[in-house]
Write a protein that holds these residues in place. Structure first.
Motif, short mmCIF file in Angstrom:
data_model
loop_
_atom_site.label_atom_id
_atom_site.label_comp_id
_atom_site.label_asym_id
_atom_site.label_seq_id
_atom_site.Cartn_x
_atom_site.Cartn_y
_atom_site.Cartn_z
N UNK A 1 -7.85 -25.03 123.09
CA UNK A 1 -7.42 -26.33 123.63
C UNK A 1 -8.52 -26.93 124.49
N UNK A 2 -8.85 -28.19 124.23
CA UNK A 2 -9.82 -28.90 125.04
C UNK A 2 -9.09 -29.89 125.94
N UNK A 3 -9.39 -29.86 127.23
CA UNK A 3 -8.76 -30.81 128.16
C UNK A 3 -7.34 -30.44 128.51
N UNK A 4 -6.70 -31.27 129.36
CA UNK A 4 -5.33 -31.00 129.81
C UNK A 4 -4.31 -31.30 128.72
N UNK A 5 -3.75 -30.28 128.11
CA UNK A 5 -2.74 -30.45 127.06
C UNK A 5 -1.75 -29.30 127.15
N UNK A 6 -0.72 -29.51 127.97
CA UNK A 6 0.28 -28.45 128.21
C UNK A 6 0.95 -27.98 126.93
N UNK A 7 1.26 -28.91 126.03
CA UNK A 7 1.99 -28.54 124.82
C UNK A 7 1.14 -27.63 123.93
N UNK A 8 -0.13 -28.03 123.76
CA UNK A 8 -1.01 -27.22 122.92
C UNK A 8 -1.29 -25.87 123.56
N UNK A 9 -1.42 -25.86 124.89
CA UNK A 9 -1.63 -24.59 125.60
C UNK A 9 -0.45 -23.65 125.40
N UNK A 10 0.76 -24.19 125.50
CA UNK A 10 1.96 -23.38 125.29
C UNK A 10 2.02 -22.87 123.86
N UNK A 11 1.71 -23.73 122.92
CA UNK A 11 1.73 -23.35 121.51
C UNK A 11 0.78 -22.18 121.25
#
Length: 562
Positions: free
Chosen positions: A395-405
């Motif tokens: 994950x690049x940058x602030x992305x909570x959904x992608x981080x959780x995934x």
């Protein structure tokens, strides 16, 4: 012995009220029950095994003989069932757990009766009052009688006033004492008036220690029940002439997963027999499967004084249940764990106990150093050796959904690859978006139907289920919510700690890499040895020599001296 054929046995049993008894192959009595229709009730045990609970299936498999007794009314069956259970104590019948012998006040059947207390109830024509669940209260009553109406055991019989006090008829005695004060005062016998007034004050003090209700409630029994998986508790209040004169809470252990209606119906005749109650009105919280007659009437109050009495009984039994369960759980913590897990299973609509729970949380500051943390609870307690954290890789940058995934996919991909057990419950710290991201990974792995997954939103403690439009709100005091909050808070703490360590580490690395002559490999050695910039600054040359040469030490000192 011939093979037991329940069909042939049923043909012999009439459609009449009565009591049935089950015997095993050793002719041992194992269960006693009552019925308003004996054939229908006995026949209900011999349906498909799938329709019976586990304990009842065990009982039915052991039945080898059935006997029965016909009675005139269902009330008679109810009372006969109680006396037979008490006499034979069958293995599968519920018994009230209480081995105390309560004290009685006895008026001896003698020409000049003695009044004293005893723990033995003897049918010798004497009058017995009680039993008193509190020895202290029994002594208060006995002392009050002796002070109000001194008895000369040589030649004075017991007065009517004494019997009225024991029967709870305080108002009648009070009125007679007030009349005595008035008569003495009118005759200017103030000394006698003062003596009578002292007795009246003692009687008022005694009455103040009892709960006073409407005096029109002359003679009723009040029962309520509270239960859980394995135990039930029944409270009894005895009301005479507007005063609660007896109260007791007793414990029952479930034997066959009996309903509260069945348990209360078993407890009432036993408790009434213990306390020798002949009240014709019995206040209960719900309908019992017992047909009324002229001897006994059941009341389920909706309003008024009787409703208040029932609520008082319910408060008492709820308090007793809570205290008793706390005692059990202190002696055996596993009982508490099992209770909490069963409550969680019920509250969260799960098919299995959530013995293994995992909770995910993301941490980042303005998109920098994003990390994910997972904490694990087993049997509702933290299992810290199983905690894990993830440095986000894709994950690049602030992305909570992608981080959780990413975190969820990596966690369960590894468990599947290593053939490790999956949790029964997964909690996602976040709302619908984070929950949807987690569910996407679970679907990719093919395990979305093998676990229960919920999201918890911080603001209102809302619980979200996949595909459910509306959130679930649990009582703020519920133990289920407390466990979930503990998981969420622990995941946040663990994630923040790891995030700070990572941020500190990267700051440390970037700063040391600015020192001339120190490369990435050396920085890692320094980091491993000293952990922080502060410790590097404070280290002696001798300590630094463990990982740096003299030229690097000189460059380091010059860098920090700027």
């Amino acid at each position: 012995m011939d093979v037991f054929d329940y069909r042939e046995e049923l043909k012999k049993i009439p459609h009449r009220p009565g009591v049935y008894q089950y015997f095993d192959k050793n002719n041992e009595l194992i269960y006693i029950g009552k019925a308003k229709d004996l054939r229908n009730r006995v026949g209900s045990y011999f349906v498909s095994e799938n329709q019976l609970n586990g304990k009842t299936r065990v009982l039915v498999r052991k039945i080898n003989r059935i006997s029965f007794t016909i009675v005139d009314t269902e009330i008679d069956a109810w009372l006969l069932e109680n006396s037979l259970i008490k006499k034979h104590k069958p293995k599968y019948n519920v018994l009230l757990k209480d081995d105390k012998t309560y004290p009685w006040i006895v008026i001896k059947n003698e020409p000049f009766p003695r009044v004293f207390w005893t723990r033995q109830y003897i049918k010798d024509g004497s009058r017995y009052y009680g039993p008193y669940p509190s020895v202290g209260m029994m002594h208060i009553v006995l002392d009050l009688i002796r002070e109000l109406f001194p008895l000369r055991t040589c030649n004075l019989a017991l007065t009517q006033e004494n019997k009225d006090i024991l029967n709870g008829k305080i108002a009648m005695v009070t009125n007679r004492l007030k009349e005595g004060i008035t008569t003495a005062a009118a005759a200017l016998d103030f000394e006698r008036a003062q003596l009578i007034k002292a007795k009246l004050d003692k009687l008022d003090n005694y009455q103040s220690k009892s709960t006073v209700v409407n005096s029109s409630i002359t003679n009723v029994d009040v029962f309520s029940i509270a239960s859980d998986e394995g135990y039930a508790f029944v409270n009894y209040l005895k009301v005479m002439n507007g005063v609660i004169i007896q109260t007791q809470t007793l414990e029952m252990k479930r034997r066959l997963d009996e309903s509260e209606q069945e348990l209360l119906a078993l407890a009432i005749p036993e408790i009434r027999d213990r306390f020798k109650s002949l009240s014709r009105e019995i206040i209960v919280p719900f309908e019992l499967d017992i047909e009324e007659n002229e001897r006994i009437r059941f009341t389920i109050p909706k309003l008024g004084e009787k409703k208040k009495l029932l609520e008082l009984s319910q408060k008492n039994v709820a308090f007793f249940r809570k205290e008793r369960l706390l005692q059990y759980e202190k002696l055996n913590p596993d009982i508490r764990t099992e209770r909490i897990l069963k409550q969680m299973q019920k509250d969260l609509r799960m098919n299995v106990l959530p013995q293994h729970i995992e909770c995910f949380d993301n941490s980042n500051i303005q998109g920098n150093y994003p990390v994910s943390a997972i904490v694990v609870f087993k049997d509702a307690k933290p299992s810290k050796k199983d905690y894990r954290h993830f440095n986000v890789k894709t994950v690049e940058g602030p992305n909570d959904f992608a981080t959780m995934e990413e975190a969820v996919f990596r966690r369960y991909r590894r468990l599947l690859d290593e053939d490790q057990p999956l949790p029964q419950l997964i909690i996602i710290d976040g709302g619908k978006g984070q929950l949807g991201a987690a569910l996407k990974s679970l679907r990719l792995l093919g395990i979305e139907r093998k676990v229960t997954v919920i999201g918890i939103a911080k603001r209102l403690e809302e619980l979200f289920y996949p595909g459910d439009q509306y959130p679930l709100y649990l009582d703020k005091k519920s133990e289920t919510l407390k466990v979930i909050q503990h998981l969420r808070d622990e995941a946040h703490r663990f994630g923040i700690t790891f995030h700070r360590n990572q941020r500190s580490r990267k700051t440390f690395v970037s700063e040391l890499e600015n020192v001339p002559g120190i490369g990435k490999t050396t920085v890692e050695k320094v980091l491993t040895e000293f952990k922080s910039v502060k410790k590097v600054k404070e280290a002696s040359d001798e300590d630094l020599k463990k990982v740096l040469n003299l030229k690097q030490i000189k460059a380091l000192r010059e860098y920090f001296a700027k």
